[in-house]
Design a protein around this motif. Structure first.
Motif, PDB file in Angstrom:
ATOM      1  N   VAL A   1       0.827  -1.206   0.000  1.00  0.00           N
ATOM      2  CA  VAL A   1       0.000   0.000   0.000  1.00  0.00           C
ATOM      3  C   VAL A   1       0.863   1.259   0.000  1.00  0.00           C
ATOM      4  O   VAL A   1       0.618   2.202  -0.758  1.00  0.00           O
ATOM      5  N   ILE A   2       1.893   1.278   0.829  1.00  0.00           N
ATOM      6  CA  ILE A   2       2.735   2.471   0.932  1.00  0.00           C
ATOM      7  C   ILE A   2       3.536   2.706  -0.345  1.00  0.00           C
ATOM      8  O   ILE A   2       3.682   3.851  -0.803  1.00  0.00           O
ATOM      9  N   THR A   3       4.052   1.637  -0.942  1.00  0.00           N
ATOM     10  CA  THR A   3       4.874   1.804  -2.146  1.00  0.00           C
ATOM     11  C   THR A   3       4.062   2.133  -3.390  1.00  0.00           C
ATOM     12  O   THR A   3       4.590   2.731  -4.331  1.00  0.00           O
ATOM     13  N   THR A   4       2.780   1.760  -3.414  1.00  0.00           N
ATOM     14  CA  THR A   4       1.966   1.981  -4.619  1.00  0.00           C
ATOM     15  C   THR A   4       1.041   3.182  -4.524  1.00  0.00           C
ATOM     16  O   THR A   4       0.465   3.577  -5.547  1.00  0.00           O
ATOM     17  N   GLU A   5       0.878   3.755  -3.356  1.00  0.00           N
ATOM     18  CA  GLU A   5      -0.019   4.899  -3.180  1.00  0.00           C
ATOM     19  C   GLU A   5       0.802   6.189  -3.088  1.00  0.00           C
ATOM     20  O   GLU A   5       1.462   6.441  -2.084  1.00  0.00           O
ATOM     21  N   PRO A   6       0.781   7.036  -4.133  1.00  0.00           N
ATOM     22  CA  PRO A   6       1.604   8.261  -4.126  1.00  0.00           C
ATOM     23  C   PRO A   6       1.321   9.182  -2.941  1.00  0.00           C
ATOM     24  O   PRO A   6       2.237   9.856  -2.455  1.00  0.00           O
ATOM     25  N   SER A   7       0.072   9.227  -2.465  1.00  0.00           N
ATOM     26  CA  SER A   7      -0.259  10.120  -1.363  1.00  0.00           C
ATOM     27  C   SER A   7       0.387   9.699  -0.043  1.00  0.00           C
ATOM     28  O   SER A   7       0.415  10.479   0.920  1.00  0.00           O
ATOM     29  N   LEU A   8       0.897   8.468   0.005  1.00  0.00           N
ATOM     30  CA  LEU A   8       1.538   7.967   1.222  1.00  0.00           C
ATOM     31  C   LEU A   8       3.062   8.050   1.156  1.00  0.00           C
ATOM     32  O   LEU A   8       3.739   7.529   2.035  1.00  0.00           O
ATOM     33  N   HIS A   9       3.584   8.706   0.122  1.00  0.00           N
ATOM     34  CA  HIS A   9       5.038   8.851   0.000  1.00  0.00           C
ATOM     35  C   HIS A   9       5.503  10.027   0.861  1.00  0.00           C
ATOM     36  O   HIS A   9       5.946  11.064   0.366  1.00  0.00           O
ATOM     37  N   LEU A  10       5.394   9.811   2.166  1.00  0.00           N
ATOM     38  CA  LEU A  10       5.765  10.806   3.171  1.00  0.00           C
ATOM     39  C   LEU A  10       6.676  10.145   4.197  1.00  0.00           C
ATOM     40  O   LEU A  10       6.691   8.915   4.331  1.00  0.00           O
ATOM     41  N   PRO A  11       7.471  10.939   4.943  1.00  0.00           N
ATOM     42  CA  PRO A  11       8.454  10.370   5.888  1.00  0.00           C
ATOM     43  C   PRO A  11       7.896   9.315   6.832  1.00  0.00           C
ATOM     44  O   PRO A  11       8.483   8.241   6.976  1.00  0.00           O
ATOM     45  N   MET A  12       6.751   9.605   7.474  1.00  0.00           N
ATOM     46  CA  MET A  12       6.203   8.656   8.439  1.00  0.00           C
ATOM     47  C   MET A  12       5.926   7.298   7.791  1.00  0.00           C
ATOM     48  O   MET A  12       6.211   6.242   8.369  1.00  0.00           O
ATOM     49  N   TYR A  13       5.404   7.329   6.554  1.00  0.00           N
ATOM     50  CA  TYR A  13       5.050   6.082   5.885  1.00  0.00           C
ATOM     51  C   TYR A  13       6.283   5.364   5.349  1.00  0.00           C
ATOM     52  O   TYR A  13       6.298   4.128   5.259  1.00  0.00           O
ATOM     53  N   TYR A  14       7.310   6.120   4.997  1.00  0.00           N
ATOM     54  CA  TYR A  14       8.564   5.483   4.609  1.00  0.00           C
ATOM     55  C   TYR A  14       9.134   4.675   5.777  1.00  0.00           C
ATOM     56  O   TYR A  14       9.636   3.556   5.595  1.00  0.00           O
ATOM     57  N   PHE A  15       9.061   5.237   6.974  1.00  0.00           N
ATOM     58  CA  PHE A  15       9.546   4.520   8.150  1.00  0.00           C
ATOM     59  C   PHE A  15       8.697   3.272   8.419  1.00  0.00           C
ATOM     60  O   PHE A  15       9.221   2.220   8.801  1.00  0.00           O
ATOM     61  N   LEU A  16       7.378   3.403   8.224  1.00  0.00           N
ATOM     62  CA  LEU A  16       6.506   2.231   8.382  1.00  0.00           C
ATOM     63  C   LEU A  16       6.862   1.149   7.373  1.00  0.00           C
ATOM     64  O   LEU A  16       6.834  -0.044   7.679  1.00  0.00           O
ATOM     65  N   CYS A  17       7.224   1.574   6.169  1.00  0.00           N
ATOM     66  CA  CYS A  17       7.617   0.638   5.126  1.00  0.00           C
ATOM     67  C   CYS A  17       8.902  -0.093   5.526  1.00  0.00           C
ATOM     68  O   CYS A  17       9.042  -1.302   5.303  1.00  0.00           O
ATOM     69  N   MET A  18       9.834   0.636   6.127  1.00  0.00           N
ATOM     70  CA  MET A  18      11.072   0.021   6.616  1.00  0.00           C
ATOM     71  C   MET A  18      10.775  -1.016   7.693  1.00  0.00           C
ATOM     72  O   MET A  18      11.326  -2.122   7.678  1.00  0.00           O
ATOM     73  N   ILE A  19       9.900  -0.657   8.623  1.00  0.00           N
ATOM     74  CA  ILE A  19       9.523  -1.590   9.694  1.00  0.00           C
ATOM     75  C   ILE A  19       8.904  -2.851   9.105  1.00  0.00           C
ATOM     76  O   ILE A  19       9.209  -3.975   9.528  1.00  0.00           O
ATOM     77  N   ALA A  20       8.024  -2.681   8.111  1.00  0.00           N
ATOM     78  CA  ALA A  20       7.375  -3.835   7.481  1.00  0.00           C
ATOM     79  C   ALA A  20       8.405  -4.758   6.831  1.00  0.00           C
ATOM     80  O   ALA A  20       8.342  -5.984   6.982  1.00  0.00           O
ATOM     81  N   GLY A  21       9.361  -4.183   6.107  1.00  0.00           N
ATOM     82  CA  GLY A  21      10.396  -4.982   5.467  1.00  0.00           C
ATOM     83  C   GLY A  21      11.259  -5.722   6.473  1.00  0.00           C
ATOM     84  O   GLY A  21      11.576  -6.906   6.293  1.00  0.00           O
ATOM     85  N   ILE A  22      11.640  -5.040   7.549  1.00  0.00           N
ATOM     86  CA  ILE A  22      12.457  -5.656   8.601  1.00  0.00           C
ATOM     87  C   ILE A  22      11.707  -6.811   9.257  1.00  0.00           C
ATOM     88  O   ILE A  22      12.267  -7.893   9.497  1.00  0.00           O
ATOM     89  N   ASP A  23      10.431  -6.593   9.557  1.00  0.00           N
ATOM     90  CA  ASP A  23       9.629  -7.643  10.202  1.00  0.00           C
ATOM     91  C   ASP A  23       9.463  -8.865   9.310  1.00  0.00           C
ATOM     92  O   ASP A  23       9.434 -10.004   9.789  1.00  0.00           O
ATOM     93  N   LEU A  24       9.350  -8.639   8.012  1.00  0.00           N
ATOM     94  CA  LEU A  24       9.249  -9.766   7.083  1.00  0.00           C
ATOM     95  C   LEU A  24      10.539 -10.595   7.102  1.00  0.00           C
ATOM     96  O   LEU A  24      10.503 -11.831   7.072  1.00  0.00           O
ATOM     97  N   VAL A  25      11.678  -9.915   7.173  1.00  0.00           N
ATOM     98  CA  VAL A  25      12.962 -10.627   7.237  1.00  0.00           C
ATOM     99  C   VAL A  25      13.087 -11.394   8.545  1.00  0.00           C
ATOM    100  O   VAL A  25      13.480 -12.568   8.564  1.00  0.00           O
TER     101      VAL A  25
END
Length: 319
Positions: free
Chosen positions: A48-72
């Protein structure tokens, strides 16, 4: 050239949760359910964060990082845990054990720094709102992400190499569900003092420094929030930061308990320690997308949009 020692064993044996062998089969079901929720939640958050342009903001980038780390973190451990519980697949190749250990410890350290970055994001958003977009540009976020990754990898790589250089001439049985650093070091028959010292120093530095700066950020945030004249704005700020604090506590508490129990928790039953160590790699990744994603209005609306296509076209807000 390699940091591997010629006396490394070919395989280790992971014992799951010592003392609860009779219930492994049933314990695996809630573990599997939590893993599936963690996978679905974090993949959804990441997508959702990577495909939704309106969510390309700092807070959501950090959430995206957390999601990737948790998947690993979950994918590097839970499939093997489930294979132990359901199929009695205790063996793990030494090289795979080292790789698993590297991912567990390095990405845990990376997540700790991302939580600090999120605390800083909250601080800037609440305490310096007029400078937010100027301070947290895409270039700055990219540099923060790179620094976070480099710090985690650089601090934990020596720990992994130190483990591979130890001689292992005794039992190959690891009393754990995964290749935790100290559980493996206990099997070595050489001098493990450097491993103990480096491990405890690194963990204390990572958790200590990050938690201190997180605490400072929230003290400043609390002071700013209490000075707000609007009661609604005050409650909204408390709600946003409160959920972040809950995630921080869920992440740090079992991590510290597991780490220090390996060294000084001889009086704590092994099954309690191992069970909490397993849940540490499952509960935060499961809760993060639920708390961060579904509690965030923009993400919740984007996830629910396919279920309300007509109403969304008419301007209906499903949240």
């Amino acid at each position: 050239m390699s940091c591997y020692n010629h006396s490394n064993p070919s395989t280790f044996l992971l014992m799951g949760i010592p003392g609860l062998e009779a219930t492994h089969f049933w314990i695996a079901f809630p573990f599997c359910a939590m893993y599936v929720v963690a996978l679905l939640g974090n993949f959804t958050l990441f997508f959702v964060i990577t495909t939704e342009p309106s969510l390309h903001l700092p807070m959501y980038y950090f959430l995206c990082m957390i999601a990737g780390i948790d998947l690993v973190l979950t994918t590097s451990t839970v499939p093997k845990i489930l294979s132990i519980f359901w199929f009695h697949s205790y063996e793990i190749v030494f090289e795979c054990c080292v790789v698993q250990m590297f991912f567990i410890h390095s990405f845990s350290a990376i997540e700790s720094v991302v939580l600090l970055a999120m605390a800083f994001d909250c601080y800037v958003a609440i305490c310096k709102p007029l400078r937010y977009t100027a301070m947290l540009t895409n270039a700055v976020i990219a540099k923060i992400g790179l620094a976070v990754f480099v710090r985690g990898i650089s601090q934990l790589t020596p720990l992994t190499c130190m483990v591979t250089r130890l001689p292992y001439c005794g039992p190959r049985v690891i009393s754990h569900s995964y290749c935790e650093h100290m559980a493996v070091v206990k099997l070595a028959c050489g001098d493990t003092t450097p491993n103990y010292v480096y491990g405890i120093t690194t963990a204390t530095f990572v958790v200590g420094s990050d938690s201190i700066f997180i605490a400072i950020s929230y003290i400043l945030i609390l002071r700013a929030v209490l000075s707000l004249s609007s009661r609604d704005a005050c409650l909204k700020s408390f709600s946003t930061c409160g959920f972040h604090v809950c995630i921080i506590l869920v992440f740090y508490t079992p991590a510290l308990f597991s780490f220090y129990t390996q060294r000084w928790g001889q009086n704590i039953p092994a099954h309690i320690h191992i069970l909490l160590a397993d849940l540490y790699l499952l509960v935060p990744p499961m809760l993060n997308p639920i708390i961060y994603g579904m509690k965030t209005k923009q993400i919740r609306g984007r996830v629910l949009r396919p279920f309300y296509p007509e109403r969304s076209r008419l301007g209906f807000d499903p949240h």
